[in-house]
Design an enzyme around this catalytic site. Structure first.
Site, mmCIF file in Angstrom:
data_model
loop_
_atom_site.group_PDB
_atom_site.id
_atom_site.type_symbol
_atom_site.label_atom_id
_atom_site.label_comp_id
_atom_site.label_asym_id
_atom_site.label_seq_id
_atom_site.Cartn_x
_atom_site.Cartn_y
_atom_site.Cartn_z
ATOM 1 N NE ARG A 245 9.135 -37.156 -6.516
ATOM 2 C CZ ARG A 245 8.994 -36.053 -5.788
ATOM 3 N NH1 ARG A 245 8.240 -35.055 -6.235
ATOM 4 N NH2 ARG A 245 9.611 -35.938 -4.619
ATOM 5 C CE LYS A 272 8.213 -40.286 -2.869
ATOM 6 N NZ LYS A 272 9.664 -40.561 -2.973
ATOM 7 C CG HIS A 335 14.185 -40.189 -10.456
ATOM 8 N ND1 HIS A 335 14.865 -39.526 -9.463
ATOM 9 C CD2 HIS A 335 12.910 -40.293 -10.027
ATOM 10 C CE1 HIS A 335 14.032 -39.255 -8.471
ATOM 11 N NE2 HIS A 335 12.844 -39.698 -8.788
ATOM 12 N NE ARG A 338 12.973 -35.642 -8.519
ATOM 13 C CZ ARG A 338 12.294 -34.644 -7.967
ATOM 14 N NH1 ARG A 338 11.782 -33.691 -8.736
ATOM 15 N NH2 ARG A 338 12.135 -34.579 -6.659
ATOM 16 C CG HIS A 362 12.894 -33.041 -2.082
ATOM 17 N ND1 HIS A 362 14.240 -32.800 -2.121
ATOM 18 C CD2 HIS A 362 12.654 -33.981 -3.027
ATOM 19 C CE1 HIS A 362 14.807 -33.576 -3.042
ATOM 20 N NE2 HIS A 362 13.853 -34.302 -3.608
ATOM 21 C CE1 TYR A 372 8.501 -16.719 6.015
ATOM 22 C CE2 TYR A 372 10.197 -18.418 5.840
ATOM 23 C CZ TYR A 372 9.832 -17.077 5.889
ATOM 24 O OH TYR A 372 10.785 -16.106 5.790
#
Length: 403
Positions: A245, A272, A335, A338, A362, A372
């Site tokens: 970001r 974030k 941005h 991304r 994310h 995991y």
């Protein structure tokens, strides 16, 4: 005998205070200085007390009797009128000091300290700015006195300037402030709860991003030819490779970069999702960062402001650079790197979607699954980072051959 307005007006001061009685405990105290003070005599818990209910002529005879009757109703409920008056005064003082802006500042401070759920620096800055737009309307009002129409009028001022998304987000933040005020016993309910649908809904827009491989190569060549500030150019060169970001790139510090391990650790407070984010660094990125290090290392921000090394570069620096290269907001944004990486990595078919999601930082609502996959895909992410940089180099080379 009950008092009359004429008797009150004609009452003259004496050398000592004296009383003029009315009825049901109400009397007027005349002071040697000429003051005429309303008092109500009452008895509670076996003790006689006097309650001040105003000054004549500001409080006339009829108003004084009304206030006497209110005090008597409190007595019938077993409440001491004097105590209730002091409580009301304290409550009024508290409400006057609890303005919307005061509570909003307290709320913002709490959200910045909210552990893993706390605001990232960029979110805090944006939220505080939006709430500041309400300062001239409801900012100075006691929060307990603000009604839905007050809030609606305030956000519609923002909306009337064509800033539909800012108006929508400001209303959301105002609602969060009011709900915080409810939780901290300042008000009974959130006045924004019935304002849903009152504002014009903004059109959904996406960050401008180049998604065609050939055009990505052209963009990379354009960035290499950028003739602006060297630090700005290096930031634009690094951004496509790491696709973090924009705020995370701007706030990166040298303490977070480990050249030996080829690793950049973004601390939770800057992300974030409020979790540490590990970014594997390809050979190309390490080469670029060594150039940056020669200019801004070994301490502080990788990409500091041109005005002060104590601050990161402006949040508009990369976007301004892209505009200078001829790319409009609809075509490419900071941005947008991304979206470029996400699209092309997924289209390559070489990498597990979860590895790509982890690289993009994310969130995953399932904490067990998130833990995991963070471990299971680390080696794949390291390989993917190097493949991605090599792929970008290939696109750049192809673009050069087409010239």
């Amino acid at each position: 005998m009950a008092l009359t307005d004429v008797a009150i007006r004609n009452a003259k001061p004496r050398s000592k205070p004296y009383k003029l009685g009315d009825s049901l405990g109400l009397f007027l105290l005349i002071t040697p200085g000429g003051g005429k003070l309303w008092r109500v005599k009452y008895r509670i818990y076996g003790k006689e007390k006097a309650l001040a209910v105003g000054v004549y002529p500001e409080v006339g005879l009829a108003d004084a009797r009304r206030r006497r009757d209110e005090a008597r109703r409190l007595l019938l409920d077993g409440k001491d009128p004097g105590v209730e008056k002091r409580r009301a005064k304290v409550r009024a003082l508290m409400e006057a000091s609890n303005t919307f802006s005061t509570v909003a500042a307290e709320f913002c401070d709490k959200r910045k300290r909210d552990g893993q759920k706390g605001w990232a620096p960029a979110t805090a800055t944006r939220s505080e700015y939006l709430l500041s737009l309400l300062q001239g309307s409801i900012g100075r009002m006691p929060i307990a006195e603000i009604s839905p129409i007050d809030v609606l009028a305030a956000v519609r001022r923002i909306e009337s300037k064509g800033k539909l998304e800012s108006a929508r987000r400001t209303l959301q933040l105002a609602g969060a402030v009011f709900r915080y005020a409810v939780a901290t016993a300042r008000i009974r309910s959130d006045p924004t709860r019935d304002l849903k649908g009152a504002l014009t809904s903004p059109s959904v827009t996406h960050y401008g991003a180049i998604l065609e491989p050939s055009r990505v190569g052209e963009l990379l060549r354009a960035i290499d030819g950028y003739d602006g500030q060297p630090i700005s150019k290096l930031a634009m060169q690094v951004a496509p490779h790491v696709f973090v970001r924009p705020g995370e790139l701007r706030h990166a510090t040298w303490e977070e970069v480990d050249f030996d391990s080829a690793l950049w650790t973004i601390p939770a407070g800057k992300t974030k999702m409020r979790k540490d984010h590990l970014v594997p660094l390809s050979r190309q990125v390490l080469t670029l960062l060594k150039q940056v290090h020669d200019l801004t290392g070994p301490k502080g921000y990788l990409f500091p402001s041109i005005r002060s090394r104590a601050r990161p570069m402006s949040d508009n620096t990369i976007n301004a650079g892209l505009r200078r290269l001829g790319y409009s907001t609809d075509e490419m944004t900071a941005h947008g790197f991304r979206a470029t990486a996400s699209t092309l990595l997924n289209e390559s078919g070489k990498w597990h979607p979860d590895a790509i999601e982890r690289a993009l930082a994310h969130g995953d609502s399932d904490k067990v699954r998130a833990a995991y996959h963070r471990g299971a895909h680390w080696n794949e992410r390291v390989a993917m980072a190097q493949w991605w940089s090599d792929y970008l180099d290939g696109l750049r080379t192809e673009a050069k051959s087409r010239v």
